[in-house]
Design a protein around this motif. Sequence first.
Motif, mmCIF file in Angstrom:
data_model
loop_
_atom_site.group_PDB
_atom_site.id
_atom_site.type_symbol
_atom_site.label_atom_id
_atom_site.label_comp_id
_atom_site.label_asym_id
_atom_site.label_seq_id
_atom_site.Cartn_x
_atom_site.Cartn_y
_atom_site.Cartn_z
ATOM 1 N N GLU A 99 18.114 6.144 6.295
ATOM 2 C CA GLU A 99 17.311 4.975 5.829
ATOM 3 C C GLU A 99 16.050 5.443 6.515
ATOM 4 O O GLU A 99 15.702 5.964 7.738
ATOM 5 N N ILE A 100 14.405 5.154 5.378
ATOM 6 C CA ILE A 100 12.917 5.417 6.019
ATOM 7 C C ILE A 100 12.365 4.269 6.981
ATOM 8 O O ILE A 100 13.094 3.065 6.288
ATOM 9 N N PRO A 101 12.202 4.612 7.930
ATOM 10 C CA PRO A 101 11.638 3.682 8.941
ATOM 11 C C PRO A 101 10.441 3.347 8.389
ATOM 12 O O PRO A 101 9.485 3.968 7.151
ATOM 13 N N ASP A 102 9.915 1.579 8.694
ATOM 14 C CA ASP A 102 8.987 1.228 8.337
ATOM 15 C C ASP A 102 7.674 1.921 9.197
ATOM 16 O O ASP A 102 7.403 0.785 10.140
ATOM 17 N N ILE A 103 7.108 3.192 8.988
ATOM 18 C CA ILE A 103 5.768 2.743 10.224
ATOM 19 C C ILE A 103 4.221 2.186 9.795
ATOM 20 O O ILE A 103 3.462 2.827 10.302
ATOM 21 N N GLU A 104 4.173 1.845 8.850
ATOM 22 C CA GLU A 104 2.430 1.747 7.673
ATOM 23 C C GLU A 104 1.776 1.196 8.815
ATOM 24 O O GLU A 104 1.145 1.461 8.842
ATOM 25 N N PRO A 105 2.715 -0.545 9.868
ATOM 26 C CA PRO A 105 1.722 -0.873 10.734
ATOM 27 C C PRO A 105 0.531 -0.213 11.412
ATOM 28 O O PRO A 105 0.414 0.155 11.810
ATOM 29 N N LEU A 106 1.906 0.711 11.887
ATOM 30 C CA LEU A 106 1.122 1.767 13.232
ATOM 31 C C LEU A 106 0.706 2.674 12.228
ATOM 32 O O LEU A 106 -0.932 2.811 13.273
ATOM 33 N N LEU A 107 0.525 3.031 10.855
ATOM 34 C CA LEU A 107 0.148 4.598 11.021
ATOM 35 C C LEU A 107 -1.385 3.463 10.129
ATOM 36 O O LEU A 107 -2.660 4.368 10.060
ATOM 37 N N LYS A 108 -1.581 2.029 9.750
ATOM 38 C CA LYS A 108 -2.462 1.185 9.301
ATOM 39 C C LYS A 108 -4.041 1.208 10.643
ATOM 40 O O LYS A 108 -5.002 1.579 10.645
ATOM 41 N N ARG A 109 -3.040 0.870 11.692
ATOM 42 C CA ARG A 109 -4.016 0.787 13.069
ATOM 43 C C ARG A 109 -4.620 1.946 13.486
ATOM 44 O O ARG A 109 -5.494 2.483 14.022
ATOM 45 N N THR A 168 -5.254 4.394 11.254
ATOM 46 C CA THR A 168 -6.345 4.646 10.387
ATOM 47 C C THR A 168 -6.397 6.195 8.932
ATOM 48 O O THR A 168 -6.399 6.471 8.808
ATOM 49 N N LEU A 169 -4.897 6.063 9.312
ATOM 50 C CA LEU A 169 -3.961 7.332 8.513
ATOM 51 C C LEU A 169 -4.211 6.920 7.382
ATOM 52 O O LEU A 169 -3.004 7.266 6.670
ATOM 53 N N ALA A 170 -4.733 6.594 6.358
ATOM 54 C CA ALA A 170 -4.845 6.127 4.771
ATOM 55 C C ALA A 170 -3.793 6.964 4.101
ATOM 56 O O ALA A 170 -2.884 6.080 3.721
ATOM 57 N N ALA A 221 -6.682 17.083 4.592
ATOM 58 C CA ALA A 221 -7.444 17.969 3.800
ATOM 59 C C ALA A 221 -8.247 16.277 2.741
ATOM 60 O O ALA A 221 -9.433 16.817 2.217
ATOM 61 N N HIS A 222 -6.620 15.475 2.567
ATOM 62 C CA HIS A 222 -7.918 14.256 2.148
ATOM 63 C C HIS A 222 -8.970 13.572 2.638
ATOM 64 O O HIS A 222 -10.123 13.124 2.070
ATOM 65 N N ARG A 223 -9.047 13.943 4.511
ATOM 66 C CA ARG A 223 -9.846 13.662 5.197
ATOM 67 C C ARG A 223 -12.010 14.107 4.307
ATOM 68 O O ARG A 223 -12.187 13.487 4.242
#
Length: 283
Positions: free
Chosen positions: A5-15, A17-19, A52-54
């Motif tokens: 199961e893939i953990p939901d870490i989107e809130p942490l990444l959003k905080r 700013t790792l878009a 690279a994206h940044r």
Amino acid sequence: MMPHEIPDIEPLLKRLTLANTRRTYRQLIERAERESWSYGMFLSVLVGEEVAHRRQTRIHRLTHRAGFPFVKTIDEFDFSFQSTLRLNLLGSILSPDFITDGRNLILLGKPGRGKTHLAVAVAYRHIQNGFEALFVTAAKMIDQLSAAARDGQLSAILPKFTHPPLLVVDELGYLSYGNDAANMLFHVVNDRYLNGRSMIFTTNKKLTEWGSVLHDGDLAAAIVDRVLERGRVILLDGPSMRSRHLALDHDTASMLPVEPDRISGNYRPDFPGHRPPLEPPKS
């Protein structure tokens, strides 16, 4: 959590700013599991893609902010129409040292020789190198400065033209200017000269004609002196890119104030510490 199961870490990444990482981390986890990546490999790819994206986002933002009339690269410039200018002779101009050392460049030639293309391409390369640039025509800049001076706002608008690490002034001499043109241009050139910030000019006028163009011979000489103390002149010859099919062109070598070396109007191939004389030394 189940083993795969893939953990939901989107809130942490959003905080943080790792878009880009927010968009790609699930796919990268799946790929890492399929290909049996090590933890180190996974982390390296994840961070590398974010960097690279940044970088691409920054290049896009700075390119838009620069105000280019078009975006051209050095690879798109056709050197085959130039008699002396070659890509391998532009190495020092394209390197980050051009900006960090506060060097300058004057691209001289008749209309249609690719001066603006080359100026944009050099500026775009330095945006890729991480520096900000501003592109403006000489007429537009002088008009804005003159209008601000009349309103008592010159000091407010000057930073627009003096603060970017690289300023490209296009088409100096193509249009007529007001009587205060030399004074306005000197404000910009002198500030950039004192602070070691790079400039690129494109012009169809000999340097000895800048006085008549700007309506002040003394100030024009002071401008050229400051630009060329850490600068060089490149003559673009060959046929006009726009009308070469008509065979209307004539020799352009007489535009240089001195005998040209391989690509420069200066005697020395490298950026000099002091401005060269306008006349060649007598033998």
